[in-house]
Write a protein that holds these residues in place. Structure first.
Motif, short mmCIF file in Angstrom:
data_model
loop_
_atom_site.label_atom_id
_atom_site.label_comp_id
_atom_site.label_asym_id
_atom_site.label_seq_id
_atom_site.Cartn_x
_atom_site.Cartn_y
_atom_site.Cartn_z
N LEU A 197 5.32 0.09 1.25
CA LEU A 197 5.42 1.44 0.69
C LEU A 197 5.20 2.47 1.79
O LEU A 197 4.62 2.16 2.82
N PRO A 198 5.63 3.71 1.58
CA PRO A 198 5.42 4.75 2.60
C PRO A 198 3.94 5.00 2.84
O PRO A 198 3.11 4.79 1.97
N SER A 199 3.62 5.49 4.04
CA SER A 199 2.24 5.86 4.34
C SER A 199 1.88 7.12 3.58
O SER A 199 2.75 7.85 3.09
N ILE A 200 0.60 7.40 3.47
CA ILE A 200 0.16 8.61 2.76
C ILE A 200 0.69 9.85 3.47
O ILE A 200 1.05 10.84 2.82
N LEU A 213 -1.33 12.06 -5.84
CA LEU A 213 -0.22 11.12 -5.63
C LEU A 213 -0.57 9.74 -6.19
O LEU A 213 0.28 9.08 -6.80
N LEU A 214 -1.81 9.30 -6.00
CA LEU A 214 -2.23 8.00 -6.52
C LEU A 214 -2.22 8.01 -8.05
O LEU A 214 -1.77 7.05 -8.68
N GLN A 215 -2.69 9.10 -8.66
CA GLN A 215 -2.66 9.21 -10.12
C GLN A 215 -1.22 9.14 -10.64
O GLN A 215 -0.94 8.46 -11.61
N GLU A 216 -0.30 9.84 -9.96
CA GLU A 216 1.10 9.81 -10.37
C GLU A 216 1.69 8.42 -10.21
O GLU A 216 2.44 7.96 -11.08
N TYR A 217 1.35 7.74 -9.13
CA TYR A 217 1.82 6.37 -8.92
C TYR A 217 1.31 5.47 -10.04
O TYR A 217 2.08 4.70 -10.63
N GLY A 218 0.02 5.58 -10.36
CA GLY A 218 -0.54 4.78 -11.44
C GLY A 218 0.15 5.04 -12.77
O GLY A 218 0.42 4.11 -13.53
N THR A 219 0.45 6.29 -13.03
CA THR A 219 1.15 6.65 -14.26
C THR A 219 2.53 6.01 -14.30
O THR A 219 2.95 5.47 -15.33
N ARG A 220 3.25 6.05 -13.17
CA ARG A 220 4.60 5.47 -13.11
C ARG A 220 4.58 3.97 -13.39
O ARG A 220 5.50 3.46 -14.03
N ILE A 221 3.57 3.27 -12.90
CA ILE A 221 3.54 1.81 -13.09
C ILE A 221 2.71 1.40 -14.31
O ILE A 221 2.57 0.21 -14.59
N GLY A 222 2.15 2.38 -15.02
CA GLY A 222 1.39 2.09 -16.22
C GLY A 222 -0.01 1.55 -15.97
O GLY A 222 -0.57 0.86 -16.82
N LYS A 223 -0.58 1.83 -14.81
CA LYS A 223 -1.93 1.37 -14.45
C LYS A 223 -2.75 2.56 -13.97
O LYS A 223 -2.41 3.19 -12.98
#
Length: 79
Positions: A16-19, A34-44
């Motif tokens: 995955l891309p770096s921060i 960004l981490l919260q958005e990523y978690g939302t996208r994957i359902g975790k």
């Protein structure tokens, strides 16, 4: 995010891309948002566990274990 990470030099270690790349592509967003958005996208939902707080009261350092699904890493937060 499978390797140990610190501060703004976070790398994912899994293709995955770096921060830095994610922040550059999303101006105005923080690594946590960004981490919260990523978690939302994957359902975790990310889980944050405070491992250690140290330093002087006016300049604290915090170490967290962040887990998203089956992936976890250690992050040093310097406010």
């Amino acid at each position: 995010m499978s390797e140990e990470e610190q501060g703004s030099g976070i790398t994912t270690g899994c293709g995955l891309p770096s921060i830095e790349q994610m922040l550059a592509a999303n101006p105005g967003k923080t690594p946590i948002s960004l981490l919260q958005e990523y978690g939302t996208r994957i359902g975790k939902t990310p889980v944050y566990d405070l491992l250690k707080a140290e330093g002087q009261a006016h300049q604290p350092n915090f170490t967290f274990r962040v887990t998203v699904g089956d992936t976890s890493c250690t992050v040093l937060f310097l406010p």
